[in-house]
Design a protein around this motif. Sequence first.
Motif, short mmCIF file in Angstrom:
data_model
loop_
_atom_site.label_atom_id
_atom_site.label_comp_id
_atom_site.label_asym_id
_atom_site.label_seq_id
_atom_site.Cartn_x
_atom_site.Cartn_y
_atom_site.Cartn_z
N LYS A 334 -17.19 22.84 -21.59
CA LYS A 334 -15.78 22.66 -21.35
C LYS A 334 -15.12 23.94 -20.71
O LYS A 334 -14.04 23.57 -19.96
CB LYS A 334 -15.26 22.33 -22.66
CG LYS A 334 -15.62 21.31 -23.32
CD LYS A 334 -15.13 21.05 -24.74
CE LYS A 334 -15.69 19.81 -25.53
NZ LYS A 334 -15.26 19.48 -26.86
N ALA A 335 -15.55 25.11 -20.96
CA ALA A 335 -14.89 26.29 -20.25
C ALA A 335 -15.03 26.27 -18.76
O ALA A 335 -14.20 26.58 -18.10
CB ALA A 335 -15.75 27.64 -20.92
N VAL A 336 -16.32 25.84 -18.29
CA VAL A 336 -16.47 25.64 -16.89
C VAL A 336 -16.04 24.65 -16.09
O VAL A 336 -16.13 24.35 -14.93
CB VAL A 336 -17.97 25.99 -16.51
CG1 VAL A 336 -18.30 27.60 -16.98
CG2 VAL A 336 -19.05 25.18 -17.01
N ASN A 337 -15.89 23.61 -16.92
CA ASN A 337 -15.53 22.21 -16.54
C ASN A 337 -14.00 21.87 -17.21
O ASN A 337 -13.89 20.80 -17.94
CB ASN A 337 -16.19 21.09 -16.61
CG ASN A 337 -17.61 21.45 -15.95
OD1 ASN A 337 -17.84 21.07 -14.74
ND2 ASN A 337 -18.92 21.93 -16.89
N PRO A 338 -13.11 22.71 -17.11
CA PRO A 338 -11.67 22.48 -17.71
C PRO A 338 -10.81 21.21 -17.26
O PRO A 338 -10.99 20.42 -16.30
CB PRO A 338 -10.93 23.46 -17.46
CG PRO A 338 -11.52 24.11 -15.79
CD PRO A 338 -12.81 23.72 -16.03
N VAL A 339 -10.35 20.53 -18.11
CA VAL A 339 -9.52 19.27 -17.98
C VAL A 339 -8.21 19.73 -17.23
O VAL A 339 -7.54 20.66 -17.82
CB VAL A 339 -9.26 18.63 -19.25
CG1 VAL A 339 -8.62 17.16 -18.94
CG2 VAL A 339 -10.59 18.14 -19.95
N ILE A 340 -7.92 19.00 -16.31
CA ILE A 340 -6.73 19.62 -15.82
C ILE A 340 -5.53 19.11 -16.54
O ILE A 340 -5.28 18.21 -17.31
CB ILE A 340 -6.45 18.63 -14.36
CG1 ILE A 340 -7.58 19.07 -13.35
CG2 ILE A 340 -5.02 18.91 -13.81
CD1 ILE A 340 -7.51 18.19 -12.19
N GLY A 341 -4.46 20.16 -16.81
CA GLY A 341 -3.51 20.11 -17.57
C GLY A 341 -3.76 20.64 -19.16
O GLY A 341 -2.68 20.81 -19.84
N GLU A 342 -4.97 20.90 -19.48
CA GLU A 342 -5.21 21.52 -20.76
C GLU A 342 -5.37 23.01 -20.57
O GLU A 342 -5.88 23.60 -19.83
CB GLU A 342 -6.59 20.90 -21.28
CG GLU A 342 -6.33 19.50 -21.77
CD GLU A 342 -7.69 19.07 -22.61
OE1 GLU A 342 -8.37 20.10 -22.88
OE2 GLU A 342 -7.67 17.82 -23.06
N ASN A 343 -4.81 23.65 -21.92
CA ASN A 343 -4.81 25.14 -21.82
C ASN A 343 -6.40 25.42 -22.40
O ASN A 343 -6.94 24.77 -23.11
CB ASN A 343 -4.31 25.53 -23.02
CG ASN A 343 -2.62 25.47 -22.53
OD1 ASN A 343 -2.23 25.54 -21.30
ND2 ASN A 343 -1.89 25.39 -23.52
N PRO A 344 -6.90 26.50 -21.74
CA PRO A 344 -8.50 27.00 -22.28
C PRO A 344 -8.56 27.18 -23.71
O PRO A 344 -7.67 27.77 -24.12
CB PRO A 344 -8.83 27.88 -21.04
CG PRO A 344 -7.43 28.36 -20.68
CD PRO A 344 -6.53 27.35 -20.79
N ALA A 345 -9.60 26.73 -24.20
CA ALA A 345 -9.84 27.25 -25.65
C ALA A 345 -9.71 28.68 -25.82
O ALA A 345 -10.24 29.44 -25.05
CB ALA A 345 -11.02 26.72 -26.23
N GLN A 346 -9.37 29.16 -26.85
CA GLN A 346 -9.66 30.70 -27.39
C GLN A 346 -10.97 31.31 -27.30
O GLN A 346 -11.92 30.58 -27.78
CB GLN A 346 -8.97 30.81 -28.70
CG GLN A 346 -9.00 32.50 -29.21
CD GLN A 346 -8.29 32.99 -30.56
OE1 GLN A 346 -8.10 31.85 -31.26
NE2 GLN A 346 -8.08 33.91 -30.73
N GLY A 347 -11.31 32.19 -26.30
CA GLY A 347 -12.59 32.74 -26.28
C GLY A 347 -13.28 32.05 -25.10
O GLY A 347 -14.54 32.26 -24.81
#
Length: 455
Positions: A334-347
């Motif tokens: 999920k970190a390397v394939n982020p969903v557009i519009g979503e904030n990255p998870a902590q860490g």
Amino acid sequence: VEASLNLLQDLAVGFMSGKLLLRLDAINATLANHTPDHFPFLSQYANTRNRTIFYATLARLLFMEDDAAKFAEFMAPFGALCEQLSNAARSDVNAFRSDAVKHTLIGLFRDLRGIASAANSRRTYSLLFDWMYPRHVGLLLHAMETYADDPQVSTPLLKFVAEFVLNKTQRLTFEPSSVNGILLFREVSKLVVAYGRRALAAPPVKGTEAYPRRYKGIWLASTVLMRALSGNYVNFGVFDLYGDNALKDAFGVAISLSLTMPLEEIMTYRKVAKSYFALVEVLFHSHVHVVAACDNATFAHLARSLETGLRSLDVSISSQCAAAIDNLAGFYFKAVNPVIGENPAQGAEAIAAHINQLPTLFPEMLKTLFDIVLFEDCSNQWSLSRPTLSLILVNEAHYGALKAEITASMPPSKRPLMDGYFEKLMDGVTRSLEARNRDRFTQNLTVFRHDAKAG
């Protein structure tokens, strides 16, 4: 004595036989007069372990009746003893380290552990919690700070706390507006940190003394923290929000303690291994940002230990490691394939940086999983299938090379068949970690394993 107590315990376990016991004058007299003054065997050191059985049985009988006044009467001798010990700890530290106090503490913690083990419902646990907090909980910290280096005291103390924080049968269910869960965790954190800092400062112990003097205490402290973290009665976001370091300090000490144990030593002692991997699984499941904040050497140690745990003959350990790897690989995906519009998870960025510095980590884990699935008898195939898909999705290039390597290791006549089996493995599977896609892959992996072994 032990045989007699086991018989009484067996009689108290049954609902009808327990109710029948409560009609007996002897049992009611015992509930009203249960101290060493009335039962001299409690004072004998040889019977120390039997104290837990004795009080677990009495508490089970006591809790069959919904009578708060009777519980208060039953706990009155313990309250007086706790007050006496607390006063001694405050007034004279040297006296608190005397043999008499030491043996009293050992017996007290074993007694309380028995009572806590019998509190199997929300009602009965609330009675014990309200008796314990806040009046008597300070004694636990006094005892830990004084006797952290003495396993004879620290072991029964940690075992009692491990039982007290265990949310079995959802007994630790507080009101939505209650802060009891947070207060309980803060006390747990103080105890774990007090024990951990003393253990970290102690000189290393080797040989046959390593387990009783060091590893046993570490696995008990890890179990206490793991049960508190996974009990689902604490909102851990509160600690960061209000600048409370209870959670951060507990994590720091627990991780530091785990680093002092060589991995081969962890795997040698079954209880140590179960506690260690249970805590690591909780970390990777619910507190990935804590793992992400570690330095690269610590992260590598934790992550690589999971691969070792996968090969454990203990199914519970291998399943916990599989779940932890799945969470780590899924988090990285999920970190390397982020969903557009979503904030990255902590860490997320820190985890990605760690993985980039360990390019062989995921490929080696994937190879280990395929080795287990193809060449070993695994009874937890479902658990192993979950991280397999996650690792394939974050290692697609290495997955292709691994397929070729596995196929090449087969007899020449079987190689074309293996190519077909690998094609079917990903049939209908997409590049996502949605539940439906995971289930599809799990079904395919079951067929793949059957065909590969049969072929």
